[in-house]
Design a protein around this motif. Sequence first.
Motif, PDB file in Angstrom:
ATOM      1  N   HIS A  90       0.876  -1.214   0.037  1.00 41.76           N
ATOM      2  CA  HIS A  90      -0.114   0.023  -0.105  1.00 41.76           C
ATOM      3  C   HIS A  90       0.821   1.335  -0.014  1.00 41.76           C
ATOM      4  CE1 HIS A  90      -3.680  -2.307   0.971  1.00 41.76           C
ATOM      5  NE2 HIS A  90      -4.130  -1.256   0.907  1.00 41.76           N
ATOM      6  N   LEU A  91       0.482   2.214  -0.649  1.00 44.17           N
ATOM      7  CA  LEU A  91       1.320   3.410  -1.054  1.00 44.17           C
ATOM      8  C   LEU A  91       0.844   4.241   0.150  1.00 44.17           C
ATOM      9  CD1 LEU A  91       3.277   5.416  -2.542  1.00 44.17           C
ATOM     10  CD2 LEU A  91       1.102   6.165  -3.449  1.00 44.17           C
ATOM     11  N   ALA A  92       1.844   4.920   0.905  1.00 43.33           N
ATOM     12  CA  ALA A  92       1.448   6.178   1.925  1.00 43.33           C
ATOM     13  C   ALA A  92       0.760   7.267   1.413  1.00 43.33           C
ATOM     14  CB  ALA A  92       2.655   6.419   2.875  1.00 43.33           C
ATOM     15  N   LEU A  93      -0.045   7.768   2.416  1.00 35.11           N
ATOM     16  CA  LEU A  93      -0.912   9.217   1.904  1.00 35.11           C
ATOM     17  C   LEU A  93       0.009  10.395   2.080  1.00 35.11           C
ATOM     18  CD1 LEU A  93      -4.439   8.415   3.278  1.00 35.11           C
ATOM     19  CD2 LEU A  93      -3.742   8.600   0.974  1.00 35.11           C
ATOM     20  N   TYR A  94       1.254  10.198   2.186  1.00 35.02           N
ATOM     21  CA  TYR A  94       2.216  11.320   2.101  1.00 35.02           C
ATOM     22  C   TYR A  94       3.276  11.052   1.298  1.00 35.02           C
ATOM     23  CZ  TYR A  94       4.873   8.860   5.596  1.00 35.02           C
ATOM     24  OH  TYR A  94       5.532   7.703   6.279  1.00 35.02           O
ATOM     25  N   GLY A  95       4.078  11.975   0.911  1.00 31.14           N
ATOM     26  CA  GLY A  95       5.140  11.703  -0.009  1.00 31.14           C
ATOM     27  C   GLY A  95       4.717  11.338  -1.490  1.00 31.14           C
ATOM     28  N   THR A 141      -1.310  -8.086   7.248  1.00 30.62           N
ATOM     29  CA  THR A 141      -2.161  -7.337   6.310  1.00 30.62           C
ATOM     30  C   THR A 141      -1.433  -5.905   6.312  1.00 30.62           C
ATOM     31  OG1 THR A 141      -3.126  -6.137   8.594  1.00 30.62           O
ATOM     32  CG2 THR A 141      -4.324  -8.094   7.550  1.00 30.62           C
ATOM     33  N   THR A 142      -1.858  -5.130   5.205  1.00 32.00           N
ATOM     34  CA  THR A 142      -1.397  -4.000   4.849  1.00 32.00           C
ATOM     35  C   THR A 142      -2.429  -2.777   4.999  1.00 32.00           C
ATOM     36  OG1 THR A 142      -1.926  -4.209   2.694  1.00 32.00           O
ATOM     37  CG2 THR A 142      -0.023  -4.980   3.379  1.00 32.00           C
ATOM     38  N   LEU A 143      -1.782  -1.690   5.327  1.00 32.72           N
ATOM     39  CA  LEU A 143      -2.775  -0.335   5.322  1.00 32.72           C
ATOM     40  C   LEU A 143      -1.878   0.656   4.674  1.00 32.72           C
ATOM     41  CD1 LEU A 143      -1.551   1.087   8.143  1.00 32.72           C
ATOM     42  CD2 LEU A 143      -2.561  -0.850   9.214  1.00 32.72           C
ATOM     43  N   ARG A 144      -2.643   1.883   4.525  1.00 34.98           N
ATOM     44  CA  ARG A 144      -2.147   2.959   3.841  1.00 34.98           C
ATOM     45  C   ARG A 144      -1.320   3.937   5.249  1.00 34.98           C
ATOM     46  NH1 ARG A 144      -4.422   5.821  -1.141  1.00 34.98           N
ATOM     47  NH2 ARG A 144      -2.356   6.436  -1.376  1.00 34.98           N
ATOM     48  N   MET A 145      -0.332   4.477   5.286  1.00 36.95           N
ATOM     49  CA  MET A 145       0.060   5.307   6.203  1.00 36.95           C
ATOM     50  C   MET A 145      -0.221   6.712   5.825  1.00 36.95           C
ATOM     51  SD  MET A 145       4.251   3.428   6.250  1.00 36.95           S
ATOM     52  CE  MET A 145       4.338   3.751   4.642  1.00 36.95           C
ATOM     53  N   MET A 146      -0.856   7.088   6.795  1.00 34.52           N
ATOM     54  CA  MET A 146      -1.461   8.309   6.635  1.00 34.52           C
ATOM     55  C   MET A 146      -1.156   9.642   7.297  1.00 34.52           C
ATOM     56  SD  MET A 146      -5.330   6.820   6.401  1.00 34.52           S
ATOM     57  CE  MET A 146      -5.815   8.018   4.977  1.00 34.52           C
ATOM     58  N   ALA A 147      -1.066  10.817   6.967  1.00 35.31           N
ATOM     59  CA  ALA A 147      -0.950  12.042   7.649  1.00 35.31           C
ATOM     60  C   ALA A 147      -2.208  12.707   8.040  1.00 35.31           C
ATOM     61  CB  ALA A 147      -0.249  13.205   6.536  1.00 35.31           C
ATOM     62  N   PRO A 148      -2.349  13.387   9.174  1.00 35.95           N
ATOM     63  CA  PRO A 148      -3.523  13.854   9.661  1.00 35.95           C
ATOM     64  C   PRO A 148      -4.354  14.921   9.218  1.00 35.95           C
ATOM     65  CG  PRO A 148      -1.688  14.610  11.001  1.00 35.95           C
ATOM     66  CD  PRO A 148      -1.062  13.877   9.829  1.00 35.95           C
ATOM     67  N   GLU A 149      -4.935  14.841   7.936  1.00 31.71           N
ATOM     68  CA  GLU A 149      -5.481  15.698   7.066  1.00 31.71           C
ATOM     69  C   GLU A 149      -6.937  15.502   7.469  1.00 31.71           C
ATOM     70  OE1 GLU A 149      -4.698  15.121   3.052  1.00 31.71           O
ATOM     71  OE2 GLU A 149      -2.484  15.715   3.280  1.00 31.71           O
ATOM     72  N   GLU A 150      -7.674  16.463   7.614  1.00 36.47           N
ATOM     73  CA  GLU A 150      -9.258  16.428   7.803  1.00 36.47           C
ATOM     74  C   GLU A 150      -9.973  15.178   7.385  1.00 36.47           C
ATOM     75  OE1 GLU A 150     -10.760  18.154   9.891  1.00 36.47           O
ATOM     76  OE2 GLU A 150      -8.726  19.504  10.135  1.00 36.47           O
ATOM     77  N   GLU A 151      -9.786  14.799   5.999  1.00 32.91           N
ATOM     78  CA  GLU A 151     -10.526  13.615   5.736  1.00 32.91           C
ATOM     79  C   GLU A 151     -10.069  12.296   6.166  1.00 32.91           C
ATOM     80  OE1 GLU A 151      -8.828  15.916   3.698  1.00 32.91           O
ATOM     81  OE2 GLU A 151      -7.834  14.951   2.329  1.00 32.91           O
ATOM     82  N   ASP A 152      -8.881  12.394   6.771  1.00 35.06           N
ATOM     83  CA  ASP A 152      -8.154  10.944   7.034  1.00 35.06           C
ATOM     84  C   ASP A 152      -8.151  10.971   8.618  1.00 35.06           C
ATOM     85  OD1 ASP A 152      -7.555  10.299   4.495  1.00 35.06           O
ATOM     86  OD2 ASP A 152      -5.777  11.778   4.492  1.00 35.06           O
ATOM     87  N   LYS A 153      -8.798  11.555   9.417  1.00 37.31           N
ATOM     88  CA  LYS A 153      -8.877  11.284  10.992  1.00 37.31           C
ATOM     89  C   LYS A 153      -9.696  10.225  11.428  1.00 37.31           C
ATOM     90  CE  LYS A 153      -8.191  16.444  12.216  1.00 37.31           C
ATOM     91  NZ  LYS A 153      -8.750  17.467  12.853  1.00 37.31           N
ATOM     92  N   ARG A 154     -10.316   9.648  10.622  1.00 39.78           N
ATOM     93  CA  ARG A 154     -11.103   8.169  11.108  1.00 39.78           C
ATOM     94  C   ARG A 154      -9.980   7.176  10.960  1.00 39.78           C
ATOM     95  NH1 ARG A 154     -11.516   9.056   5.672  1.00 39.78           N
ATOM     96  NH2 ARG A 154     -10.855   7.262   4.248  1.00 39.78           N
ATOM     97  N   ALA A 182       5.882   2.848   1.301  1.00 38.85           N
ATOM     98  CA  ALA A 182       4.834   2.040   1.041  1.00 38.85           C
ATOM     99  C   ALA A 182       4.859   1.000   2.266  1.00 38.85           C
ATOM    100  CB  ALA A 182       5.155   1.412  -0.164  1.00 38.85           C
ATOM    101  N   MET A 183       3.802   0.238   2.598  1.00 37.19           N
ATOM    102  CA  MET A 183       3.872  -0.614   3.517  1.00 37.19           C
ATOM    103  C   MET A 183       3.330  -2.014   3.254  1.00 37.19           C
ATOM    104  SD  MET A 183       1.395  -0.988   7.075  1.00 37.19           S
ATOM    105  CE  MET A 183       2.351   0.191   8.062  1.00 37.19           C
ATOM    106  N   ALA A 184       4.110  -3.190   3.575  1.00 37.73           N
ATOM    107  CA  ALA A 184       3.924  -4.396   3.017  1.00 37.73           C
ATOM    108  C   ALA A 184       3.462  -5.345   4.422  1.00 37.73           C
ATOM    109  CB  ALA A 184       5.085  -4.991   2.469  1.00 37.73           C
ATOM    110  N   SER A 185       3.031  -6.557   4.227  1.00 36.56           N
ATOM    111  CA  SER A 185       2.732  -7.124   5.632  1.00 36.56           C
ATOM    112  C   SER A 185       4.026  -7.734   6.299  1.00 36.56           C
ATOM    113  CB  SER A 185       1.790  -8.475   5.213  1.00 36.56           C
ATOM    114  OG  SER A 185       2.635  -9.365   4.362  1.00 36.56           O
ATOM    115  N   SER A 186       3.619  -8.537   7.504  1.00 31.17           N
ATOM    116  CA  SER A 186       4.775  -9.114   8.121  1.00 31.17           C
ATOM    117  C   SER A 186       5.359 -10.129   7.184  1.00 31.17           C
ATOM    118  CB  SER A 186       4.208  -9.613   9.376  1.00 31.17           C
ATOM    119  OG  SER A 186       3.048 -10.586   9.147  1.00 31.17           O
TER     120      SER A 186
END
Length: 706
Positions: free
Chosen positions: A570-575, A641-654, A672-676
């Motif tokens: 998964h690609l991060a939401l920053y960078g 599992t994988t997830l998107r690494m996020m920055a605390p923008e308004e739409e991503d506070k969840r 980017a993030m990969a699983s264990s």
Amino acid sequence: MRMPPLFRAAAAALLCAAAAAAPAPPAPTTPPESRFDVHLSGVAALQHLHVHPPAAPPAANATVGGLPVAAHAALRALDVHEGDLLIGANDAAIPALPLQAWLEALSKGGGRGGGSAGVFPLVEVTAGGEGGGGGGARMRVTGFLKAEVIPLQHARAVFRPAGKHRQELEAAANKQASAAAAQLNAEQERIRAQAQAIADAKQRELEEETRKRREAQEKAEREKADAHAKAAAKAAAAASAAAAARTAQEKRARGEGFVYTVEFKEAGPMGITFDLANTTAVIGDVARGSAAATLGIRAGDQLVEVNGVDTSGMGPERAGREVMRAEWPRRLSLTVPEVEKPASPRDMELVILQPLLVRGVYALRAPNDWGADLPLAAVDNDSDGDGGGGGGGAVCSGVSVLVTDPDSGCATVQQAVSLAGGNFTAQADLSGGAVVIVRRGSCPFVDKASNVQTLLGGAAAAAAGARSAVVVANTDNELVDMPAGNLPTAGITIPVAMMRKEDSFGLEQVLGVGMPCTGLLAAPGRCAAPSLPRPERGADGKPVRNRPATDVGGRLAVVSARGAREFDWHLALYGPHAPNGTVVNVVVASPSDACDAEALMVRVRGSFVIAERGVCSFSMKTLALQKAGALGMILTNNAATTLRMMAPEEEDKRTCCTAPEEEAKQARIPSAMASSALGAWAEAHARLGGVALARFFYEDYYGAYG
């Protein structure tokens, strides 16, 4: 009152002399009231002083007595005559009383003693004498006895202590001496301390002056270095910008597609408008003389990112809003579309079929005036079992792709050229031909082609059905002509072509770790690499799921000496975005958390770095690796599992996993993030060591690879 023996003898002599009858001495010639002093010490001839006993006792009220002097030649020289009275000596009078009586009178406070001090002659009684007239008894004076009574009020008595008193006095004296010594030592110590304090103060003053001079010098040097660095950085930035502008202009002229990034440093009009008729954020117009025109933006370029926010899937209106709300300075990334142009007879393609890491089609260029033409490639719609063709051409069957040893393909005195790469052995069947990659340099192009052709079997390499070729890996990313010079080329019967450096890198690395590679040369568009089929179920047995429209990720292929593996990412939401389809070096971080650039114990510059989740924030890891020169970060999750690494923008506070906003804005490398599962692979690779390679594939599904 008891008297000392000497006093008693003198007193007895005087009393006896006074009581004896003797003729009266001659009358004195000196008046009684007169007196004169004579220093007897100056008379060398005088051995004795003779006197006569007094003619009669002194008067009752007399205080001073006297003894008549007997004539003596030496005395006459001093004007002392017979009968003169001896009345005193050394400023003390001879009392009229005998010694005992004088002492008693003094002790009783009587007034006839003649004062508190008296002189008494010490005499010996003799008969007759020199110059004596009458031959009566005489007394020889041998000296004087001086006596003095000291009243208690004026006395200074001297005592010698004894017994306990003596011990006490000695102890007191010792104590006083010790106190005096201690006081002296204290004073000396005080003087030494004062001197040391003065010396220390001088030393501190000197050190402070030295420190200030050093700091001033260092400050001046830093300011000078900073000024030079700023000037150099400014010049380098200007040169880099000019070079980038020239490169972009050259690529535009050649019709190549590429991505470039510009930065609007100061707030103000940018000078761009979007083409509202387009479904993507394509630039419709650039104002002449505007900041955008100065930065090289052209109409037709597509905006794909603004300050790290992906706009590649946005329409013109939404992308425009994203630009307007972006903070200054604004960093814009744009793509220039590739311009379709007719293929040249000298254009070729290298189609790599396997392995997945380098699968794709790579542009080549043949020499202008030498080398064989391409043979007709056999068409096999599913020759490698990957299922069907696609991409504008048929799926063609391939041959082994190899390299030479040495990699230049040039023979030397010490080493002949041989084939290598992948799992190649000397007994391998090359009857169908092979594509051999050599590096540019060390010898002429014609020699490289001749050496490879010889290794492949000479003329047999050009036999029917054989698909051999020589691919020269360039030292830069340009495709240029390979002149033969004055060397003969008639004997070269196999195709020769040049490949860009960025394309050959992955192939050479894959062959270097022992991974078999197959491919072929073909005319542009003739053959296509097999498409990647979508799995129905993932590694966990669950159905593969469609990726949401806002999600970005895909398949991560890795290769090392341990083999090839694939993982979800998964690609991060920053960078920025991860490179699509480019082979990159991969290293495993040590320490594995990668939170501190200074603590890293492996070289990460120019590579993607695999790091473990935890200890610090996502963006802190990204910035640490960015500082160390890494190309990007692949973070392994602590779960399957994988997830998107996020920055605390308004739409991503969840979301659950955020990075500090200020840190995220500084990210200039992809994350980017990969699983264990990738973490376990990385741990095993770190123990084994060696080269590891990776490639990102963007896909619209997830959950297929673990």
